[in-house]
Write an enzyme that holds these catalytic residues in place. Structure first.
Site, PDB file in Angstrom:
ATOM      1  N   GLU A   1      -6.402 -10.745  -0.794  1.00 57.13           N
ATOM      2  CA  GLU A   1      -7.190 -10.479   0.420  1.00 57.13           C
ATOM      3  C   GLU A   1      -8.677 -10.427   0.096  1.00 57.13           C
ATOM      4  O   GLU A   1      -9.379  -9.486   0.468  1.00 57.13           O
ATOM      5  CB  GLU A   1      -6.747  -9.145   1.053  1.00 57.13           C
ATOM      6  CG  GLU A   1      -5.262  -9.062   1.320  1.00 57.13           C
ATOM      7  CD  GLU A   1      -4.822  -7.774   2.013  1.00 57.13           C
ATOM      8  OE1 GLU A   1      -5.674  -7.029   2.522  1.00 57.13           O
ATOM      9  OE2 GLU A   1      -3.600  -7.519   2.036  1.00 57.13           O
TER      10      GLU A   1
ATOM     11  N   GLU B   1       0.790  -1.247   0.000  1.00 55.16           N
ATOM     12  CA  GLU B   1       0.000   0.000   0.000  1.00 55.16           C
ATOM     13  C   GLU B   1       0.821   1.296   0.000  1.00 55.16           C
ATOM     14  O   GLU B   1       0.580   2.191   0.800  1.00 55.16           O
ATOM     15  CB  GLU B   1      -0.954   0.018   1.207  1.00 55.16           C
ATOM     16  CG  GLU B   1      -1.902  -1.167   1.247  1.00 55.16           C
ATOM     17  CD  GLU B   1      -2.863  -1.127   2.435  1.00 55.16           C
ATOM     18  OE1 GLU B   1      -2.705  -0.287   3.332  1.00 55.16           O
ATOM     19  OE2 GLU B   1      -3.775  -1.961   2.466  1.00 55.16           O
TER      20      GLU B   1
HETATM   21  C1  XIL Z   1      -5.936  -6.132   8.620  1.00 53.98           C
HETATM   22  C2  XIL Z   1      -6.258  -7.334   9.485  1.00 53.98           C
HETATM   23  O1  XIL Z   1      -7.358  -8.030   8.943  1.00 53.98           O
HETATM   24  C3  XIL Z   1      -6.541  -6.924  10.879  1.00 53.98           C
HETATM   25  O2  XIL Z   1      -6.748  -8.069  11.702  1.00 53.98           O
HETATM   26  C4  XIL Z   1      -5.360  -6.095  11.380  1.00 53.98           C
HETATM   27  O3  XIL Z   1      -5.565  -5.660  12.642  1.00 53.98           O
HETATM   28  C5  XIL Z   1      -5.131  -4.885  10.501  1.00 53.98           C
HETATM   29  O4  XIL Z   1      -4.911  -5.335   9.192  1.00 53.98           O
HETATM   30  N1  XIL Z   1      -4.960  -4.474   3.906  1.00 53.98           N
HETATM   31  C6  XIL Z   1      -3.956  -5.329   4.290  1.00 53.98           C
HETATM   32  C7  XIL Z   1      -4.159  -6.212   5.462  1.00 53.98           C
HETATM   33  O5  XIL Z   1      -2.938  -5.441   3.591  1.00 53.98           O
HETATM   34  O6  XIL Z   1      -2.966  -6.472   6.144  1.00 53.98           O
HETATM   35  C8  XIL Z   1      -5.196  -5.647   6.394  1.00 53.98           C
HETATM   36  O7  XIL Z   1      -5.443  -6.607   7.399  1.00 53.98           O
HETATM   37  C9  XIL Z   1      -6.449  -5.281   5.663  1.00 53.98           C
HETATM   38  C10 XIL Z   1      -6.178  -4.243   4.626  1.00 53.98           C
END
Ligand code: XIL
Length: 361
Positions: free
Chosen positions: A269, A161
């Site tokens: 994701e 990101e």
């Molecule tokens: C999120 C997780 O789901 C949570 O449990 C954590 O506290 C914060 O991060 N983009 C990403 C992930 O790359 O690492 C994120 O995950 C969600 C958004």
């Protein structure tokens, strides 16, 4: 790899097996039904988990449907540390589970503007460090973590990101960016990662890359990494989608643009929220609503069209990973206080939802 094709002894999967079965002969074994098994010739099928899930009742659901794990939280920089010392206990639990069950393991993530300890950016007096100090700390972190998981993680989300969401701005104004004074920290991160483990796959990971304006920025990054001689494997599309956005045409356009650069893609994701929180591009949270049959069917159609698209990218789409197992455990439930979402393939009881069956080929 152990086989992921087991249904037997697991009631839900067995039930699902019957749903798909064409063989009505009494007494015969139902054909295997497993998401990962169904897609084994196309891509690996992952799930993001926290280590606490690995000792509970969901283990059969995990091992029968997935052949890859991503640490949802415990391999990020801050959770890997106890003070300024590394503590790999929780992350190792995930790695051990993956190994014991013949599953692949994705490393997520080395450099991210969130979940990085504050001390990384500051000195003893609490003042911001200079570029060389930050660079050295990044190098140590990347080396230590990648060497620890060497041979167990097959692909790393090295950088997460770093592209800006604002129009007219390419790079996120993170603390890494500000201390460096430019985007060179991204190049350094990839270089350190390649030096730490020359064999492992190196990925860039981000969200909303399907938006043509953000895709333009991604292409700037890709070209820069290539010019620097970084052996980038591919781009992870996070896939935090909604029922209506992005259209499959946009996803396809973005996949094609990355593939045209000679890279692979992965969906890193995946979840499909039932809310439309960006009606005009600005975060305006929708009020809570029930996940009723109508919504679940719309979501199932959406998952169906997404997986249909994914199936067309054989050899180019390497992995598809669900960002969580059951609806009640989704990170999206924490996005808006007091509002439950239902973005995943299994409900709170671990039952496969309509979306699960549509996700199958
Ligand atoms: C999120 C997780 O789901 C949570 O449990 C954590 O506290 C914060 O991060 N983009 C990403 C992930 O790359 O690492 C994120 O995950 C969600 C958004």
């Amino acid at each position: 790899m152990k086989s992921r094709l087991l249904c037997a002894g697991f009631m839900l999967a067995a039930m699902a097996c019957h749903e798909k079965s064409d063989d009505k002969t009494p007494g015969t074994e139902p054909p295997a039904l497993s998401l990962a098994g169904s897609y084994k010739d196309l891509f690996t099928l992952g799930v993001a988990l926290k280590s606490e899930a690995l000792t509970g009742p969901d283990v059969p659901l995990i091992t029968s449907n997935f052949n890859r794990i991503t640490a949802e939280y415990e391999m990020k920089w801050a959770p890997l540390m106890k003070g300024k010392a590394y503590d790999f206990t929780a992350a190792d639990t995930l790695a051990d589970f993956a190994e014991d069950h013949g599953m692949f393991l994705t490393g997520h993530t080395l450099i991210w503007h969130i979940d990085t300890p504050d001390w990384v950016f500051t000195d003893e007096a609490g003042l911001e460090v200079d570029r060389e100090t930050l660079r050295a700390r990044m190098k140590t972190h990347i080396e230590t973590t990648m060497k620890h998981f060497k041979g167990r993680v097959d692909n790393w989300d090295v950088v997460n990101e770093v592209l800006a969401d604002e129009d007219g701005l390419t790079w996120r104004a993170s603390r890494f960016y500000k201390i460096y004074g430019n985007e060179d920290y991204i190049i350094d991160a990839f270089r350190f990662a390649h030096e730490a483990d020359p064999e492992v796959e190196l990925w860039y990971n981000d969200y909303v890359l399907e938006n043509p304006k953000k895709l333009e920025k991604l292409l700037v990054l890709i070209k820069r990494l290539k010019a620097e001689g970084i052996p980038l494997t591919g781009v992870g599309f996070q896939g935090h989608y909604s029922l209506g956005w992005p259209g499959t045409d946009l996803i396809e356009n973005a996949f094609n643009a990355v593939i045209a650069e000679g890279l692979k893609v992965k969906v890193s994701e995946l979840d499909v929220t039932v809310y439309s929180d960006y009606p005009n591009g600005v975060f305006t949270p929708e009020v809570a609503k029930p996940c009723d049959a109508n919504i679940l069917n719309l979501q199932a159609q959406r998952y169906g069209e997404l997986f249909q698209l994914f199936r067309r990218y054989k050899g180019q789409l390497a992995h598809v990973t669900m960002w969580g197992l059951k609806d009640n455990g989704s990170w999206l439930n924490d996005m808006v206080k007091g509002r439950a979402d239902c973005p995943l393939l299994f409900d709170a009881k671990g039952q496969p939802k309509p979306a699960y069956f549509k996700a199958l080929p």
